[in-house]
Design an enzyme around this catalytic site. Structure first.
Site, PDB file in Angstrom:
ATOM      1  N   ASP A 125       0.812  -1.225   0.000  1.00 27.16           N
ATOM      2  CA  ASP A 125       0.000   0.000   0.000  1.00 27.16           C
ATOM      3  C   ASP A 125       0.843   1.273   0.000  1.00 27.16           C
ATOM      4  OD1 ASP A 125      -2.166  -1.710   0.128  1.00 27.16           O
ATOM      5  OD2 ASP A 125      -2.254  -1.647   2.314  1.00 27.16           O
ATOM      6  N   GLY A 150       1.464   2.988  -2.543  1.00 26.58           N
ATOM      7  CA  GLY A 150       1.005   3.871  -3.622  1.00 26.58           C
ATOM      8  C   GLY A 150       1.537   3.411  -4.975  1.00 26.58           C
ATOM      9  N   LYS A 151       1.833   2.103  -5.091  1.00 24.78           N
ATOM     10  CA  LYS A 151       2.396   1.549  -6.334  1.00 24.78           C
ATOM     11  C   LYS A 151       1.476   1.816  -7.531  1.00 24.78           C
ATOM     12  CE  LYS A 151       2.436  -2.470  -4.283  1.00 24.78           C
ATOM     13  NZ  LYS A 151       2.154  -2.096  -2.891  1.00 24.78           N
ATOM     14  N   GLY A 152       0.160   1.585  -7.311  1.00 22.24           N
ATOM     15  CA  GLY A 152      -0.790   1.751  -8.413  1.00 22.24           C
ATOM     16  C   GLY A 152      -0.751   3.150  -8.984  1.00 22.24           C
ATOM     17  N   GLY A 201      -4.443  -4.352  -3.709  1.00 17.74           N
ATOM     18  CA  GLY A 201      -5.436  -3.325  -4.029  1.00 17.74           C
ATOM     19  C   GLY A 201      -4.657  -2.088  -4.430  1.00 17.74           C
ATOM     20  N   HIS A 202      -4.635  -1.768  -5.711  1.00 22.44           N
ATOM     21  CA  HIS A 202      -3.857  -0.640  -6.218  1.00 22.44           C
ATOM     22  C   HIS A 202      -4.815   0.461  -6.649  1.00 22.44           C
ATOM     23  CE1 HIS A 202      -0.262  -3.522  -7.217  1.00 22.44           C
ATOM     24  NE2 HIS A 202      -0.599  -3.510  -5.946  1.00 22.44           N
ATOM     25  N   THR A 203      -4.719   1.604  -5.971  1.00 19.67           N
ATOM     26  CA  THR A 203      -5.695   2.683  -6.191  1.00 19.67           C
ATOM     27  C   THR A 203      -5.168   3.719  -7.170  1.00 19.67           C
ATOM     28  OG1 THR A 203      -6.185   2.384  -3.853  1.00 19.67           O
ATOM     29  CG2 THR A 203      -7.232   4.260  -4.942  1.00 19.67           C
ATOM     30  N   THR A 257      -5.694 -11.676   3.635  1.00 19.17           N
ATOM     31  CA  THR A 257      -6.835 -11.018   2.994  1.00 19.17           C
ATOM     32  C   THR A 257      -7.939 -12.030   2.684  1.00 19.17           C
ATOM     33  OG1 THR A 257      -5.843 -11.358   0.823  1.00 19.17           O
ATOM     34  CG2 THR A 257      -5.369  -9.257   1.913  1.00 19.17           C
ATOM     35  N   GLN A 302       2.115  -6.054  -3.136  1.00 23.16           N
ATOM     36  CA  GLN A 302       2.546  -6.131  -1.724  1.00 23.16           C
ATOM     37  C   GLN A 302       3.820  -5.299  -1.543  1.00 23.16           C
ATOM     38  OE1 GLN A 302       1.569  -9.571  -3.224  1.00 23.16           O
ATOM     39  NE2 GLN A 302      -0.349  -8.555  -2.796  1.00 23.16           N
ATOM     40  N   THR A 308      -9.576  -4.953   1.759  1.00 20.71           N
ATOM     41  CA  THR A 308     -10.457  -5.477   2.804  1.00 20.71           C
ATOM     42  C   THR A 308     -11.145  -4.381   3.618  1.00 20.71           C
ATOM     43  OG1 THR A 308      -8.608  -5.523   4.344  1.00 20.71           O
ATOM     44  CG2 THR A 308      -9.026  -7.542   3.094  1.00 20.71           C
ATOM     45  N   GLY A 309     -10.724  -3.120   3.449  1.00 22.57           N
ATOM     46  CA  GLY A 309     -11.318  -2.018   4.211  1.00 22.57           C
ATOM     47  C   GLY A 309     -10.853  -1.965   5.665  1.00 22.57           C
ATOM     48  N   ARG A 310      -9.957  -2.901   6.069  1.00 26.99           N
ATOM     49  CA  ARG A 310      -9.497  -2.905   7.473  1.00 26.99           C
ATOM     50  C   ARG A 310      -8.670  -1.651   7.772  1.00 26.99           C
ATOM     51  NH1 ARG A 310      -6.333  -8.542   7.662  1.00 26.99           N
ATOM     52  NH2 ARG A 310      -5.765  -7.858   5.571  1.00 26.99           N
TER      53      ARG A 310
HETATM   54  P1  GDP Z   1      -0.723   0.247  -3.524  1.00 22.11           P
HETATM   55  O1  GDP Z   1      -1.303  -1.031  -3.065  1.00 22.11           O
HETATM   56  O2  GDP Z   1       0.735   0.339  -3.268  1.00 22.11           O
HETATM   57  O3  GDP Z   1      -1.054   0.577  -4.952  1.00 22.11           O
HETATM   58  O4  GDP Z   1      -1.386   1.386  -2.624  1.00 22.11           O
HETATM   59  P2  GDP Z   1      -2.946   1.500  -2.215  1.00 22.11           P
HETATM   60  O5  GDP Z   1      -3.705   2.006  -3.375  1.00 22.11           O
HETATM   61  O6  GDP Z   1      -3.419   0.258  -1.555  1.00 22.11           O
HETATM   62  O7  GDP Z   1      -2.845   2.572  -1.055  1.00 22.11           O
HETATM   63  C1  GDP Z   1      -2.316   3.836  -1.264  1.00 22.11           C
HETATM   64  C2  GDP Z   1      -3.407   4.855  -0.929  1.00 22.11           C
HETATM   65  O8  GDP Z   1      -2.838   6.124  -0.836  1.00 22.11           O
HETATM   66  C3  GDP Z   1      -4.473   4.961  -2.011  1.00 22.11           C
HETATM   67  O9  GDP Z   1      -5.689   5.304  -1.413  1.00 22.11           O
HETATM   68  C4  GDP Z   1      -3.951   6.093  -2.881  1.00 22.11           C
HETATM   69  O10 GDP Z   1      -4.993   6.787  -3.562  1.00 22.11           O
HETATM   70  C5  GDP Z   1      -3.339   6.996  -1.844  1.00 22.11           C
HETATM   71  N1  GDP Z   1      -2.176   7.790  -2.270  1.00 22.11           N
HETATM   72  C6  GDP Z   1      -1.201   7.465  -3.163  1.00 22.11           C
HETATM   73  N2  GDP Z   1      -0.268   8.424  -3.181  1.00 22.11           N
HETATM   74  C7  GDP Z   1      -0.653   9.364  -2.293  1.00 22.11           C
HETATM   75  C8  GDP Z   1      -0.088  10.594  -1.833  1.00 22.11           C
HETATM   76  O11 GDP Z   1       0.976  11.013  -2.245  1.00 22.11           O
HETATM   77  N3  GDP Z   1      -0.793  11.290  -0.893  1.00 22.11           N
HETATM   78  C9  GDP Z   1      -1.975  10.844  -0.390  1.00 22.11           C
HETATM   79  N4  GDP Z   1      -2.592  11.564   0.534  1.00 22.11           N
HETATM   80  N5  GDP Z   1      -2.537   9.696  -0.797  1.00 22.11           N
HETATM   81  C10 GDP Z   1      -1.872   8.965  -1.722  1.00 22.11           C
HETATM   82  P1  IMO Z   2      -0.828  -4.239  -2.183  1.00 24.59           P
HETATM   83  O1  IMO Z   2      -0.382  -4.799  -3.509  1.00 24.59           O
HETATM   84  C1  IMO Z   2      -0.987  -4.588   2.156  1.00 24.59           C
HETATM   85  C2  IMO Z   2      -0.937  -8.638   3.813  1.00 24.59           C
HETATM   86  C3  IMO Z   2      -2.196  -9.119   4.515  1.00 24.59           C
HETATM   87  C4  IMO Z   2      -1.592 -10.085   5.515  1.00 24.59           C
HETATM   88  C5  IMO Z   2      -0.435 -10.707   4.738  1.00 24.59           C
HETATM   89  C6  IMO Z   2      -0.776 -12.043   4.089  1.00 24.59           C
HETATM   90  O2  IMO Z   2      -2.125  -3.548  -2.229  1.00 24.59           O
HETATM   91  O3  IMO Z   2       0.261  -3.454  -1.554  1.00 24.59           O
HETATM   92  P2  IMO Z   2      -2.287 -12.786   2.036  1.00 24.59           P
HETATM   93  O4  IMO Z   2      -3.700 -12.444   1.684  1.00 24.59           O
HETATM   94  O5  IMO Z   2      -1.287 -12.373   1.016  1.00 24.59           O
HETATM   95  O6  IMO Z   2      -2.138 -14.207   2.452  1.00 24.59           O
HETATM   96  O7  IMO Z   2      -1.999 -11.919   3.361  1.00 24.59           O
HETATM   97  O8  IMO Z   2      -0.099  -9.778   3.735  1.00 24.59           O
HETATM   98  N1  IMO Z   2      -1.158  -8.150   2.439  1.00 24.59           N
HETATM   99  C7  IMO Z   2      -1.122  -6.863   2.078  1.00 24.59           C
HETATM  100  N2  IMO Z   2      -0.996  -5.743   2.827  1.00 24.59           N
HETATM  101  N3  IMO Z   2      -1.065  -4.490   0.812  1.00 24.59           N
HETATM  102  C8  IMO Z   2      -1.168  -5.595   0.046  1.00 24.59           C
HETATM  103  O9  IMO Z   2      -1.109  -5.559  -1.296  1.00 24.59           O
HETATM  104  C9  IMO Z   2      -1.247  -6.857   0.684  1.00 24.59           C
HETATM  105  N4  IMO Z   2      -1.373  -8.131   0.249  1.00 24.59           N
HETATM  106  C10 IMO Z   2      -1.300  -8.910   1.331  1.00 24.59           C
HETATM  107  O10 IMO Z   2      -2.879  -8.067   5.121  1.00 24.59           O
HETATM  108  O11 IMO Z   2      -1.033  -9.373   6.582  1.00 24.59           O
HETATM  109 MG    MG Z   3      -2.796  -1.694  -1.791  1.00 26.34          MG
END
Ligand code: GDP
Ligand code: IMO
Ligand code: MG
Length: 432
Positions: free
Chosen positions: A17, A19-21, A44-46, A133, A234, A311-313
């Site tokens: 999470d 911010g890869k997406g 989950g890539h936003t 997840t 991840q 997962t919204g956690r």
């Molecule tokens: P990923 O799994 O690495 O793609 O990241 P996620 O999408 O799960 O979580 C990153 C969250 O941070 C998302 O809700 C993005 O929209 C948000 N985000 C990404 N870059 C930034 C940033 O520079 N500032 C803020 N406030 N939010 C960001």
């Molecule tokens: P992105 O790509 C954050 C975490 C789970 C759990 C552990 C194992 O969005 O960054 P799994 O379902 O893989 O067996 O869960 O890894 N986890 C993540 N945490 N971002 C993710 O993906 C994750 N994918 C798995 O919460 O702790």
């Molecule tokens: Mg994510």
């Protein structure tokens, strides 16, 4: 940026999470092909642009750029149900999708009964649970390594139905032997049979896409001078080998995972983009040295909107962990650093950074292979906050002095420069 004939890799340096997406979406105009190399719907890539928000789970984050080809690589595990929901959520016409998305024949399938086993194993672990997840990731990769998994290629063979039933029966027997009744579990709110029929509908959708020998395709694309970006899921601290085992995911999330997950030789890897948040978060269980349980932690969660995309956690929040970051930079051979969510720290008077750990009475600068909150204590330094809204800045060099100090301190500690700073969730909120 891109070295001819080499694929760049983009991955997370913390617990996911980062911010890869968003960053893949921002960088996509510089590439012809975006290829996911591991993980599955646990990701989950936003992406945010034009006041719209999309969350991708299996589909690479280049999907919104016309003309860019997206590939789901052999290292990915695919759940047809999540995949079809994801396709519907994108608002992309299915015919159009088949021109911009291709899938490796070697990618493994997550069966409904893999999801069952994920729930069974987590339930049985009780308080020691990983916090999965529950998308079936662990059991699907287990079967891959045990050489009994099913790949997309298998779905086109005449004996697929027999193989599917036989693997499902093994999973059912396993669940029963552990004292579980299949009828006690819900799958996205459904009973097993209904969910399984959705699964086959989703499989039909995946099978309507082009299945390719993606390792051949990607290597040939590089030979022809195409620009390729490998997208990770991840983060390094969730890697099966180098994460905080056993609180990890079941794949290699590191740069080496791009080699096995796409069929790329190590010599084919060019730049490695490492993404990290300006602080740390983690969702699920397991050690988190800099975790905050006070008001600062609550503020990070509030300002950063730190709730899981899949997962919204609520995400656990803490200060930036530099020993862990430096370790991730080393494991991945990061050549370019990208810092996201700097804006989340805008309101803080002081910002702490962990610079070493006290481990069993000794000072160390890397995460050890075994530890818990009793034998490892983080040591911090404190830096002045910048207390400035970052929305008006157009480049990194214009940023407030306190933030530049923060950036320089991180660069010096880990030994790689920060080339890009993200200052908000939208595609446009990016500084070079
Ligand atoms: P990923 O799994 O690495 O793609 O990241 P996620 O999408 O799960 O979580 C990153 C969250 O941070 C998302 O809700 C993005 O929209 C948000 N985000 C990404 N870059 C930034 C940033 O520079 N500032 C803020 N406030 N939010 C960001
Ligand atoms: P992105 O790509 C954050 C975490 C789970 C759990 C552990 C194992 O969005 O960054 P799994 O379902 O893989 O067996 O869960 O890894 N986890 C993540 N945490 N971002 C993710 O993906 C994750 N994918 C798995 O919460 O702790
Ligand atoms: Mg994510």
């Amino acid at each position: 940026m891109n070295i001819p004939g080499k694929a760049d890799v983009l991955l997370g340096l913390q617990w996911g999470d980062e911010g890869k997406g968003k960053i893949v979406d921002v960088l996509t105009p510089g590439y012809d092909l975006i290829a996911r190399f591991q993980g599955g719907p646990n990701a989950g890539h936003t992406l945010e642009f034009d006041n719209k928000k999309f969350v991708l789970h299996t589909i690479p984050s280049g999907i919104f750029h016309p003309g860019c080809l997206n590939i789901i690589g052999n290292g990915v595990v695919i759940d047809p149900v999540t995949f079809s929901l994801e396709v519907d959520s994108l608002g992309i016409d299915r015919d159009q999708l088949s021109t911009s998305l291709m899938v490796s024949c070697r990618a493994q399938l997550i069966l409904p009964s893999h999801r069952l086993l994920d729930m069974v194993y987590e339930q049985d672990k009780g308080i020691a649970k990983i916090g999965s997840t529950l998308k079936g990731i662990g059991p699907a990769y287990t079967d891959k390594i045990a050489r009994c998994g099913l790949r997309l290629a298998d779905t086109k063979e005449p004996d697929f139905s027999d193989k599917y039933q036989s693997l499902k029966n093994i999973h059912f027997e396993l669940a029963k032997s552990l004292g579980h009744d299949i009828d006690d579990f819900l799958f996205d709110g459904m009973g097993f049979d209904m969910y399984e029929s959705r699964w086959f509908d989703g499989l039909a959708l995946i099978n309507s896409l082009k299945h390719i020998e993606s390792e051949v395709y990607v290597n040939h694309a590089l030979d022809k001078g195409k620009k390729v970006l490998a997208e990770g899921a991840q983060g390094t601290l969730l890697d099966i080998d180098f994460g905080f085992y056993p609180f990890v995911t079941s794949s290699n999330t590191i740069a080496a995972g791009a080699c096995t997950g796409l069929g790329l030789a190590p010599s084919r890897i060019g730049e490695v983009f490492g993404i990290f948040k300006a602080y740390c978060t983690r969702v699920g269980s397991g050690p988190f040295p800099t975790e905050l349980f006070d008001q600062d932690g609550d503020l990070l969660r509030k300002y950063g909107n730190e709730f899981g995309s899949t997962t919204g956690r609520p995400r656990r929040c803490g200060w930036l962990d530099l020993p862990a970051l430096k370790y991730s930079v080393m494991i991945n051979g990061v050549t370019r650093l990208i810092m996201t969510k700097a804006d989340v720290l805008n309101e803080f008077d002081a910002i702490k950074l962990c610079v070493s750990y006290l481990y069993k009475g000794k000072k160390i600068h890397f995460p050890p292979s075994v530890y818990n909150e009793n034998n490892l204590k983080p040591s911090y330094i404190s830096m002045k906050g910048w207390k400035t809204d970052l929305s008006r800045f157009k480049s990194i060099k214009e940023l407030p002095a306190a933030l530049l100090d923060y950036i320089r301190f991180i660069e010096e500690y880990v030994g790689v420069n920060i080339d890009i700073v993200s200052t908000g969730p939208d595609r446009s909120q990016i500084l070079y």
